[in-house]
Design a protein around this motif. Structure first.
Motif, short mmCIF file in Angstrom:
data_model
loop_
_atom_site.label_atom_id
_atom_site.label_comp_id
_atom_site.label_asym_id
_atom_site.label_seq_id
_atom_site.Cartn_x
_atom_site.Cartn_y
_atom_site.Cartn_z
N HIS A 1 -11.68 -3.26 0.57
CA HIS A 1 -12.95 -3.93 0.86
C HIS A 1 -12.89 -5.40 0.50
O HIS A 1 -13.36 -6.26 1.27
CB HIS A 1 -14.07 -3.23 0.10
N GLU A 2 -12.29 -5.71 -0.64
CA GLU A 2 -12.22 -7.11 -1.07
C GLU A 2 -11.32 -7.94 -0.16
O GLU A 2 -11.62 -9.09 0.14
CB GLU A 2 -11.73 -7.18 -2.52
N ILE A 3 -10.21 -7.35 0.30
CA ILE A 3 -9.32 -8.09 1.20
C ILE A 3 -10.00 -8.29 2.55
O ILE A 3 -9.96 -9.38 3.13
CB ILE A 3 -7.96 -7.37 1.37
N GLU A 4 -10.66 -7.24 3.03
CA GLU A 4 -11.36 -7.35 4.32
C GLU A 4 -12.45 -8.42 4.25
O GLU A 4 -12.63 -9.20 5.21
CB GLU A 4 -11.94 -5.98 4.70
N PRO B 1 5.85 -14.48 -9.45
CA PRO B 1 5.76 -14.63 -7.99
C PRO B 1 6.97 -14.09 -7.23
O PRO B 1 6.93 -14.02 -5.99
CB PRO B 1 5.62 -16.15 -7.81
N SER B 2 8.04 -13.71 -7.94
CA SER B 2 9.15 -13.07 -7.23
C SER B 2 8.76 -11.66 -6.80
O SER B 2 9.40 -11.07 -5.94
CB SER B 2 10.40 -13.04 -8.11
N ARG B 3 7.69 -11.12 -7.41
CA ARG B 3 7.23 -9.77 -7.05
C ARG B 3 6.22 -9.90 -5.93
O ARG B 3 5.02 -10.08 -6.15
CB ARG B 3 6.66 -9.06 -8.27
N ARG B 4 6.74 -9.87 -4.72
CA ARG B 4 5.89 -10.05 -3.55
C ARG B 4 6.12 -8.95 -2.54
O ARG B 4 7.22 -8.42 -2.41
CB ARG B 4 6.09 -11.43 -2.93
N ARG B 5 5.08 -8.61 -1.84
CA ARG B 5 5.15 -7.56 -0.82
C ARG B 5 4.46 -8.05 0.43
O ARG B 5 3.46 -8.75 0.36
CB ARG B 5 4.39 -6.30 -1.29
N ARG B 6 4.98 -7.64 1.55
CA ARG B 6 4.28 -7.92 2.80
C ARG B 6 3.01 -7.06 2.85
O ARG B 6 2.97 -5.96 2.30
CB ARG B 6 5.17 -7.60 4.00
N ILE B 7 1.99 -7.59 3.50
CA ILE B 7 0.78 -6.82 3.72
C ILE B 7 0.46 -6.87 5.23
O ILE B 7 0.98 -7.72 5.95
CB ILE B 7 -0.42 -7.34 2.90
N LYS B 8 -0.34 -5.93 5.66
CA LYS B 8 -0.76 -5.93 7.07
C LYS B 8 -2.14 -5.30 7.19
O LYS B 8 -2.58 -4.53 6.33
CB LYS B 8 0.24 -5.18 7.95
N ARG B 9 -2.81 -5.69 8.26
CA ARG B 9 -4.07 -5.07 8.66
C ARG B 9 -3.75 -4.27 9.90
O ARG B 9 -3.24 -4.80 10.88
CB ARG B 9 -5.11 -6.15 8.96
N ASP B 10 -3.99 -2.98 9.84
CA ASP B 10 -3.58 -2.11 10.95
C ASP B 10 -4.63 -1.01 11.12
O ASP B 10 -5.52 -0.86 10.28
CB ASP B 10 -2.20 -1.51 10.63
N LEU B 11 -4.48 -0.24 12.17
CA LEU B 11 -5.37 0.91 12.38
C LEU B 11 -5.28 1.84 11.18
O LEU B 11 -4.19 2.06 10.64
CB LEU B 11 -4.96 1.66 13.65
N VAL B 12 -6.40 2.39 10.74
CA VAL B 12 -6.38 3.33 9.62
C VAL B 12 -5.46 4.51 9.91
O VAL B 12 -4.94 5.14 9.00
CB VAL B 12 -7.79 3.86 9.25
#
Ligand code: V3L
Length: 85
Positions: free
Chosen positions: A24-27, A61-72
């Motif tokens: 919810h917070e990211i959205e 900051p070396s601990r990073r992950r890709r994120i995505k918004r996709d269909l549930v």
């Protein structure tokens, strides 16, 4: 809620859906066109960088992950580390 899209972060070989609160917070940040903001996730502060679609641990900051918004309904490993299937 009954949203069509959800937010995911990358795991070793697949994607994890964010927990409901973090999702919810990211959205919210996405819809208000924020470029980046900080969130407390599982005890750590992370930067959600929507310009680069990354989640970055603030204290390392070396601990990073890709994120995505996709269909549930997109394939996922589970939600916030809780496995499904
Ligand atoms: N929500 C919940 N836990 C998280 C999140 C998040 N958004 N980000 C990191 N962690 P790092 P596989 C993940 C957890 O990025 O087998 C998964 O949820 C993260 O958990 O270095 O690799 C799984 O529980 C990790 O335990 O700051 O796909 C676990 O990895 C820890 O915080 C294994 O998943 C450090 O992550």
């Amino acid at each position: 809620t009954c949203e069509k899209y959800a937010w995911f972060y990358e795991g070793r070989n697949g994607w994890w859906q964010y927990d409901v609160r973090t999702n919810h917070e990211i959205e919210e940040g996405y819809r208000s066109k924020k470029r980046s903001f900080e969130l407390l996730i599982a005890g750590y502060m992370y930067i959600i960088d929507l310009d680069n679609m990354l989640q970055i641990r603030r204290s390392d900051p070396s601990r990073r992950r890709r994120i995505k918004r996709d269909l549930v309904t997109a394939p996922k490993k589970g939600i916030a580390g809780l496995k499904i299937m």
